[in-house]
Design a protein around this motif. Structure first.
Motif, mmCIF file in Angstrom:
data_model
loop_
_atom_site.group_PDB
_atom_site.id
_atom_site.type_symbol
_atom_site.label_atom_id
_atom_site.label_comp_id
_atom_site.label_asym_id
_atom_site.label_seq_id
_atom_site.Cartn_x
_atom_site.Cartn_y
_atom_site.Cartn_z
ATOM 1 N N ALA A 141 4.630 12.117 7.430
ATOM 2 C CA ALA A 141 3.988 10.819 7.232
ATOM 3 C C ALA A 141 4.579 10.107 6.025
ATOM 4 O O ALA A 141 4.835 8.910 6.064
ATOM 5 C CB ALA A 141 2.485 10.999 7.051
ATOM 6 N N ALA A 142 4.815 10.854 4.963
ATOM 7 C CA ALA A 142 5.387 10.241 3.769
ATOM 8 C C ALA A 142 6.773 9.693 4.074
ATOM 9 O O ALA A 142 7.138 8.602 3.638
ATOM 10 C CB ALA A 142 5.449 11.262 2.636
ATOM 11 N N HIS A 143 7.519 10.429 4.862
ATOM 12 C CA HIS A 143 8.850 9.968 5.252
ATOM 13 C C HIS A 143 8.751 8.705 6.097
ATOM 14 O O HIS A 143 9.511 7.750 5.913
ATOM 15 C CB HIS A 143 9.563 11.070 6.034
ATOM 16 N N LEU B 288 6.605 6.479 5.922
ATOM 17 C CA LEU B 288 6.281 5.332 5.066
ATOM 18 C C LEU B 288 7.434 5.009 4.132
ATOM 19 O O LEU B 288 7.337 4.101 3.310
ATOM 20 C CB LEU B 288 5.028 5.630 4.240
#
Lengths: 301, 507
Positions: free
Chosen positions: A176-178, A180
């Motif tokens: 998820a961080a990637h 974003l």
């Protein structure tokens, strides 16, 4: 022989510092989602680097800096393999420990009989004159203060800063961080290096202050204790400091009890720090591991 | 009119062994709701990832209001006014709503100001949300609101929505559509990805249809029938499963007053779940994701025991038995997650066939495995269910989602169960495979088995079930016959409304 409570409490802070330093570094690494089981290896590399640098320069301060650099350098080995070559984190961490112990023994061969470099005490003016509290808390060397300050700074970083939020997010859900657009690999790499530097500092504190000389296998499992304390502290800095001081405290206490010659078998006394730490931290633990801890991250998705 | 908002020309992206997008071109106009329609694997996700800067195209380009647009990373896409609501993987369970939103913004304001802005935007668009709540505690609909608000706070020109309604109740879908129409009225364009045809016909101005990475057509969905759209999407027509008239036998599976505590912090506890299924009957259990579906199948399969209440198979209480005993007795299950739960991804199809069929198909003799029988059974499944794979020794992971799902369901069906419980039998499966799986379930029921289908796809449940019930926060609603059930009633059942209110709506 009686136990002097003030000296004992002061000794606790000294005994706890190596573990506290290594553990706060590992806490940041694990919050970023990387499980580095090589803490022991990084610590002992730091211990030998610190000892060698301090001896070559005659300065304990430069020695500590050298230890942090040494710890960070071996951790980059781990970081490159785990983050970019996507090797198994557990196996790579164990290998790092074995590698670090061997490397330190090799580097330290000619330093075995060397004497100590004095690490100056730095009593805090004013505060160190307070009765009771002064000698316990404020008459230590700079590294002890630094270790406590580091815990506070890490706590502030994780809870109050944007970078800390991104680091936690990466540890929680790297995909998820990637998605974003946050730089998962870079953050993890830096976190691993920070963990290595902290472990190196902790190791140097053992070889320059606690022991203080160079002997093989000098850290004697302190890195493993640091790892355990991170888990039992539920990845929270506040609990981490309790765990580290508790472990250091019982260690110092049982050494004092041994010295008084009490009729308790030494083996029981030696295991007491481990048992006490486990009991207290299990009773406290309620937290949850970072969601993507130990999972490799493939940027392709 | 000058340039469109976003013009996509000739985008091509190939992965090893597969061309995900092949020379795709279309325009998205200002204030337009544009649908991107296609089956799983048609290349919709790759295409939007290129627009959002997550994937770089091999060939082709895009222009945004006439200017070249090649975002190297999502940050650049966001800065240019492109925002995306993801279907999966984009929220952080352990963080609160405001932190989650801050992570998706370039220069987030201070927590307190951000919380105030979240409240403001959520009220403007009718999406109530508490900024301080932990995301792991939210329902699927609320989690989606977090994502939408995260996008809206950046005043996007183009909002990409990836399968937004798959986790929502019909009422929540209606609220979402109102929000989207309001956004459109304010001049925001929306790229809406879905394979649900009726939604697209109701909401979208234009639709671009992808099949196997290529653009098939661009049309106005309101002018086409769902059937026409489906045919364009699949490329061929296929049989709709047919319910045969069946004689119902005696009650085979009876679950009475089943309660079980949630396995994890973010799970759902089952509360007094009771139902009966007769031989030859299909019971459909709906509900929004995360309302106890996963927990129910674990309790029925025997993977979790220790609850209170009964799970009776032909009058015998299996409530405290494990999966092996339940399988031996004839209660078979096929869980939702294909890779990792229903099948072991890195093991071959033979080994996977062995894993659930060893007892019922007698694949163990004197403690030794009979690989010949296991391989034979795997071949039987592959043949009967038209599983496309080079052979039985291929790893489960190497199969496409639809083929593996056919294998997983077929493996249970061919063991001749008394009761078969399936969770999300056609999730992420292309329409033709989904039809085949549903037909197999109906055929199994016609052969006298009792079947429980747990699904979030209401159309699927209406197609296969005889009776319908809904799970809400671990409770099961009253169970009603499917014939004559309206969408409104279903929505109220899924929302946990009482009979009184349903009756009121009826009147």
């Amino acid at each position: 022989m009686d136990i002097n409570p003030i000296l004992l409490l002061a000794a606790i802070m000294v005994a706890s510092t190596p573990i506290l330093l290594a553990a706060i570094g590992e806490l940041v690494v694990e919050r970023a989602g990387v499980l580095n089981l090589g803490v022991e290896g990084m610590m002992i590399t730091g211990a030998v680097c610190g000892f060698i640098v301090a001896h070559s320069t005659g300065s304990a301060t430069v020695g500590f800096i050298g230890a942090a650099v040494g710890g960070a350098l071996v951790s980059t080995l781990f970081a490159v393999m785990v983050i970019f070559l996507m090797t198994n984190q557990v196996a790579t961490g164990l290998a790092l420990t074995l590698f670090g112990v061997g490397l330190a023994a090799l580097m330290g061969q000619s330093y075995v009989a060397e004497g100590q470099i004095i690490v100056p005490k730095a009593p805090i003016p004013g505060l160190s004159e307070i009765p009771v509290l002064g000698p316990i808390l404020f008459r230590h060397d700079l590294v002890v203060y630094l270790s406590v300050a580091l815990v506070v700074l890490v706590w502030l970083f994780l809870t109050r800063s944007r970078a800390g939020l991104i680091l936690r997010a990466i540890g929680e859900n790297a995909e998820a961080a990637h998605a974003l657009g946050h730089p998962v690999r870079l953050v993890r790499f830096l976190a691993v290096m920070f963990g290595g530097a902290c472990a190196g500092l902790g190791g140097a504190y053992v070889s320059l202050v606690r022991v203080p000389q160079w002997i093989d296998n000098i850290t004697a499992g302190a890195g493993w204790i640091a790892l355990a304390i991170v888990v039992f502290a539920s990845w929270r800095p506040g609990r981490l400091i309790i765990g580290a001081y508790l472990f250091g405290g019982v260690t110092a206490l049982q050494l004092n009890i041994q010295a008084t010659g009490l009729a308790i078998p030494v083996e029981y006394l030696s295991m007491s720090p481990y048992i006490a730490t486990i009991i207290v931290l299990v009773a406290l633990s309620a937290g949850r591991a970072p969601g993507s801890l130990g999972k490799p991250f493939h940027a392709s998705s | 009119m000058g340039d469109p908002l976003l013009r996509i020309s000739g985008l091509t992206k190939a992965y090893p062994g597969v061309v995900a997008n092949d020379d795709v071109s279309f325009d998205i106009g200002e204030a337009e709701v544009h649908a991107l329609l296609g089956e799983n694997g048609a290349g919709k996700s790759t295409l939007v990832k290129m627009i959002y800067g997550l994937v770089k195209p091999d060939k082709g380009g895009m222009t945004l209001r006439g200017a070249p647009f090649t975002p190297p990373e999502p940050r650049a896409a966001r800065a240019a006014g492109v925002a995306m609501v993801f279907q999966h993987f984009s929220l952080f369970d352990a963080l609160n709503v405001a932190e989650n939103i801050a992570l998706g913004m370039e220069n987030p304001p201070k927590q307190r100001d951000l919380a105030a802005r979240i409240r403001e935007v959520s009220e403007t668009y009718g999406l109530p949300l508490d900024p301080m709540k932990i995301v792991g505690d939210l329902s699927a609909g609320e989690r989606q609101r977090v994502e939408i608000i995260r996008c809206l706070l950046q005043d996007p020109k183009l909002l990409i929505m990836d399968e937004p309604t798959s986790v929502l109740t019909p009422q929540e879908v209606e609220i979402l559509f109102q929000t989207l129409r309001k956004l459109k009225a304010e001049g925001t364009s929306i790229l809406y990805i879905s394979h649900k045809l009726e939604e697209i016909r109701a909401l979208c101005d234009t639709a671009t249809i992808l099949r196997l990475g290529k653009k098939v057509d661009t049309c106005t969905p309101a002018e086409k029938t769902a059937r026409e759209l489906a045919t364009m999407m699949v490329g061929a027509s296929f049989e709709t499963p047919a319910k045969a008239a069946r004689e119902l036998g005696p009650v085979v599976l009876e679950v009475a007053d089943l309660s079980m505590k949630a396995p994890t912090e973010f799970g759902t506890s089952l509360k007094n779940v009771s139902f009966q299924v007769k031989a030859g009957e299909v019971l459909g259990l709906g509900g929004v994701a995360g309302n106890g579906q996963d927990e129910l199948i674990l309790a029925l399969s025997g993977e979790r025991t220790g609850g209170t209440g009964k799970v009776m198979l032909k009058g015998r209480d299996l409530g405290q038995e494990g999966p092996v005993a339940r399988r031996a007795a004839g209660l078979l299950t096929a869980p939702e997650e294909r890779l990792g739960h229903a099948a072991a991804p890195d093991m071959s199809l033979t080994e996977n066939a062995f894993l659930t069929a060893k007892t019922r198909k007698g694949m163990v003799k004197n403690g030794f495995l009979d690989w010949g029988k296991a391989r034979g059974f795997a071949e039987e499944v592959i043949k009967a269910f038209d599983v496309r794979t080079p052979g039985t020794e291929n790893a489960a992971r190497s199969l496409s989602g639809g083929n593996l799902q056919k294998f997983v369901i077929g493996r249970e069906v061919l063991q001749g169960p008394e009761v078969l419980v399936v969770n999300q039998p056609t999730w992420g499966v292309d329409a033709a495979a989904a039809a085949a799986i549903r037909q197999a379930l109906l055929d199994l029921a016609a052969g006298g088995a009792a079947i429980v289908v747990i699904s979030q796809d209401l159309d699927e449940l209406m197609e296969v079930s005889d009776r319908f019930g809904a799970l809400n926060e671990g409770r099961l609603s009253e169970i009603r016959p499917v014939d004559g059930l309206t969408v409104e009633q279903i929505g109220l059942m899924m929302g946990g409304a009482h009979d009184m209110e349903v009756a009121h709506v009826d009147g």
